[in-house]
Design an enzyme around this catalytic site. Sequence first.
Site, short mmCIF file in Angstrom:
data_model
loop_
_atom_site.label_atom_id
_atom_site.label_comp_id
_atom_site.label_asym_id
_atom_site.label_seq_id
_atom_site.Cartn_x
_atom_site.Cartn_y
_atom_site.Cartn_z
N CYS A 61 0.79 -0.31 -7.73
CA CYS A 61 1.34 -0.67 -6.43
C CYS A 61 0.58 0.02 -5.30
O CYS A 61 0.79 1.20 -5.04
CB CYS A 61 2.83 -0.31 -6.36
SG CYS A 61 3.60 -0.74 -4.79
N CYS B 21 2.78 1.21 -2.43
CA CYS B 21 3.54 2.42 -2.74
C CYS B 21 2.66 3.67 -2.65
O CYS B 21 3.08 4.69 -2.11
CB CYS B 21 4.12 2.34 -4.15
SG CYS B 21 5.07 0.85 -4.51
N ASP B 22 1.45 3.58 -3.21
CA ASP B 22 0.66 4.78 -3.43
C ASP B 22 -0.65 4.85 -2.66
O ASP B 22 -1.37 5.85 -2.74
CB ASP B 22 0.35 4.91 -4.93
CG ASP B 22 1.61 4.99 -5.78
OD1 ASP B 22 2.59 5.59 -5.30
OD2 ASP B 22 1.62 4.45 -6.90
#
Length: 313
Positions: free
Chosen positions: A136, A139-140
């Site tokens: 992701c 997300c990261d």
Amino acid sequence: MEEIRTKCLIIGSGPAGYTAAIYTSRANLQPLLYEGHQPGGQLTITTEVENFPGYPDGTTGNELMEDLRKQASRFGADIRSGIITDIDLSARPFIAKADDGSTITAEAVIICTGATARYLGLPDEQKYMGLGVSACATCDGFFYRGKRVAVVGGGDTACEEALYLSNIAKEVYMIVRKDHLRASKVMQHRVFDKSNIKVLFNTNTAGLYGEEFLEGAHLLEGKDTENERQYDLPLDGFFLAIGHTPNVSLVRDYVKLDDTGYIKTDGHSTATNVEGVFAAGDVADPHYRQAITAAGTGCRAALDVERFLNEQA
């Protein structure tokens, strides 16, 4: 063998399941939640979480899920570490069986079984999960500001991830098995127009390397051709973008799915085609796949269940 009656059975945990449990508990529906194969969901394999509201200094995926779980328990949710192995959604009340031998009779069901990221199947993927490997970018990606990263895949999702990362990372490599991108022409043009994105065609990932953290990938170019070449690409981050598989095997015989296998819900609610059955989180979301959006649909599903049961009374 225990026989349980509940107004609301929640199948799965994660942000969607635990949030649904919080809201249904506060509505005095006394929900029963089975956490599934991965208690806490995919977020438990994420190290740092900095984009969930209410955590100004960030937190870890495990801590966030434990906080949500405790909050649901505080309001009386019956949370069990187990798996629903079978369910009959052909008639209400619904009958489910769990791996602890329990039989559950439920007036309503919320499906929060999530979606599983597809992996290449390399042993190193799990070794460096959360230590350089991610599924992701949204997300990261923040953790790779000014660094070198790679995205595996050649479809629209991979292009979207690469474009997102190109605004954060110094260099972005797309590792593509074929000699072309499968993405739409618009997405392809956007990728090729980005000066810091380099597409590596006809390239496979043979492995990953690094001491404590990911340091790079072993790549194989022109596999099974006379021009086959192996080389190492130094990297700080390795993002998988080859798709997700929604976890719908338990209910696929009852609920309608979209063309990609995700549960279809009413556009204005979380209701499925089966009256009394609702879906929340990544199992019904092929687009966003974020903790906060999953939690939001968990809230919506709980409110939908409350309204549904009130109408049945």
